[in-house]
Design an enzyme around this catalytic site. Structure first.
Site, PDB file in Angstrom:
ATOM      1  N   HIS A 155       0.856  -1.201   0.000  1.00 51.83           N
ATOM      2  CA  HIS A 155       0.000   0.000   0.000  1.00 51.83           C
ATOM      3  C   HIS A 155       0.893   1.254   0.000  1.00 51.83           C
ATOM      4  O   HIS A 155       0.898   2.035   0.953  1.00 51.83           O
ATOM      5  CB  HIS A 155      -0.852  -0.053   1.272  1.00 51.83           C
ATOM      6  CG  HIS A 155      -1.991   0.915   1.350  1.00 51.83           C
ATOM      7  ND1 HIS A 155      -1.832   2.269   1.397  1.00 51.83           N
ATOM      8  CD2 HIS A 155      -3.326   0.708   1.427  1.00 51.83           C
ATOM      9  CE1 HIS A 155      -3.004   2.860   1.509  1.00 51.83           C
ATOM     10  NE2 HIS A 155      -3.928   1.941   1.514  1.00 51.83           N
ATOM     11  N   GLU A 259      -0.829   1.434  -5.384  1.00 59.20           N
ATOM     12  CA  GLU A 259      -0.664   0.204  -4.620  1.00 59.20           C
ATOM     13  C   GLU A 259      -0.652  -1.026  -5.536  1.00 59.20           C
ATOM     14  O   GLU A 259      -1.563  -1.208  -6.339  1.00 59.20           O
ATOM     15  CB  GLU A 259      -1.802   0.090  -3.607  1.00 59.20           C
ATOM     16  CG  GLU A 259      -1.936   1.321  -2.716  1.00 59.20           C
ATOM     17  CD  GLU A 259      -3.285   1.461  -2.060  1.00 59.20           C
ATOM     18  OE1 GLU A 259      -3.926   0.423  -1.781  1.00 59.20           O
ATOM     19  OE2 GLU A 259      -3.718   2.617  -1.837  1.00 59.20           O
TER      20      GLU A 259
HETATM   21  O1  TA6 Z   1      -6.127   1.627  -0.583  1.00 55.25           O
HETATM   22  C1  TA6 Z   1      -7.085   2.673  -0.505  1.00 55.25           C
HETATM   23  C2  TA6 Z   1      -7.796   2.540   0.822  1.00 55.25           C
HETATM   24  O2  TA6 Z   1      -8.416   1.294   0.943  1.00 55.25           O
HETATM   25  C3  TA6 Z   1      -8.792   3.679   0.967  1.00 55.25           C
HETATM   26  O3  TA6 Z   1     -10.119   3.218   0.758  1.00 55.25           O
HETATM   27  C4  TA6 Z   1      -8.577   4.161   2.397  1.00 55.25           C
HETATM   28  O4  TA6 Z   1      -9.368   3.379   3.297  1.00 55.25           O
HETATM   29  C5  TA6 Z   1      -7.106   3.878   2.579  1.00 55.25           C
HETATM   30  O5  TA6 Z   1      -6.858   2.635   1.906  1.00 55.25           O
HETATM   31  C6  TA6 Z   1      -6.732   3.792   4.035  1.00 55.25           C
HETATM   32  O6  TA6 Z   1      -5.332   3.625   4.058  1.00 55.25           O
HETATM   33  P1  TA6 Z   1      -4.688   3.238   5.466  1.00 55.25           P
HETATM   34  O7  TA6 Z   1      -3.220   3.381   5.289  1.00 55.25           O
HETATM   35  O8  TA6 Z   1      -5.288   4.187   6.460  1.00 55.25           O
HETATM   36  O9  TA6 Z   1      -5.128   1.825   5.744  1.00 55.25           O
END
Ligand code: TA6
Length: 285
Positions: A155, A259
């Site tokens: 991510h 990602e």
């Molecule tokens: O990958 C995108 C996502 O799923 C968004 O929907 C948002 O929830 C984000 O990830 C949150 O990222 P984090 O690092 O807080 O888990």
């Protein structure tokens, strides 16, 4: 862990929040990776600006998700969907991984391997190499006697000068799930992805290399991947970011997530004894 240190290249320390981290400093790059989540929080090739975004307000304590760097998402992406309790994006990112090995390659890269112990799901191994490129490999082996379905992702939070000037190429003519529009499935046509408001797009069935174009800093971040059929592009924009206690004021302007994933339609089902490897190679051009 000090026995895994490498003189003039890698040492270990504990941050003020009590988390152990490896600190890499070589002629090729500066980097940091926490044992919690095997979470890369810094990679800066020599003479360049940091490639990864880290929120100035991120938690950096036991069991808390880190806002920035490269969270390892496993064994599910987004909210847990099997009816059981569990953190968004799975438990790998807040679990303590075991450091298995460290080495300095003949070409000067520092390489580390980590293991996530098996629990309710099979374990995982991560190999990371820090040099002029950042290479990551997430290997999952199904040691159980039944098929194992999972999602995974790097991510990656990338640092940019100003989100409004940034574009992402490589996702032309792909179908994506628009999480800002009731998860509607849409076709992205033959133009770069740009963020002009909250953007949360899960592009499906794409193994393509993506490039983050940052004209202000005059650089391009190339994200090459294997073993991944989904790519997610995310920026929370102002309103969502203002509601995030661990996102520094207006820092949403200086980040974009691109990602390398396997999520939704692209979830992986491993037969007993089978292995799956997700890789990402990130470099500046
Ligand atoms: O990958 C995108 C996502 O799923 C968004 O929907 C948002 O929830 C984000 O990830 C949150 O990222 P984090 O690092 O807080 O888990």
């Amino acid at each position: 862990m000090d026995q895994s240190a490498i003189p003039n290249a890698l040492h270990f320390e504990t941050n003020p929040g009590g988390l152990a981290r490896a600190v890499i400093s070589t002629p090729l790059a500066e980097a940091e990776i926490y044992l919690q989540g095997a979470h890369v929080t810094q990679w800066t090739p020599k003479g360049k600006k940091p490639v990864l975004f880290m929120s100035s307000a991120s938690a950096l304590g036991p069991g808390k998700a880190i806002r920035g760097g490269i969270p390892i998402i496993f064994p599910w992406f987004g909210p847990r969907s099997d009816g059981k309790a569990g953190p968004a994006h799975g438990y790998a990112r807040t679990s303590l991984w075991t450091l298995e090995s460290t080495r300095l390659s003949t070409s000067g890269e520092v390489e580390l391997t980590f293991a996530l112990p098996a629990g309710e799901a099979p374990g995982a191994h991560l190999r990371v190499s820090f040099g002029e490129a950042l290479r990551m490999e997430l290997e999952v082996r199904n040691d159980s006697a039944s098929p194992f379905r999972f999602e995974d992702a790097f991510h990656s939070y990338f640092a940019v000068a100003e989100i409004g000037e940034v574009s992402v190429t490589g996702l032309e003519e792909t179908t994506y799930i628009d999480k800002t529009d009731s998860f509607a499935r849409k076709l992205h046509h033959a133009e770069p992805v740009r963020c002009t408001r909250e953007t949360d797009q899960l592009h499906l069935n794409t193994a393509a290399t993506c490039v983050v174009h940052d004209p202000v800093w005059n650089r391009r971040i190339v994200v090459e991947k294997t073993g991944s059929n989904s790519t997610v592009v995310w920026n929370p924009w102002s309103e969502k970011a203002a509601a995030m206690s661990d996102m520094g004021r207006d820092e949403w302007r200086q980040m974009i997530c691109v990602e390398s994933a396997n999520a939704a339609d692209n979830a992986i089902t491993l037969a007993p004894g089978a292995t799956h490897t997700l890789t990402a190679t990130i470099r500046l051009v």
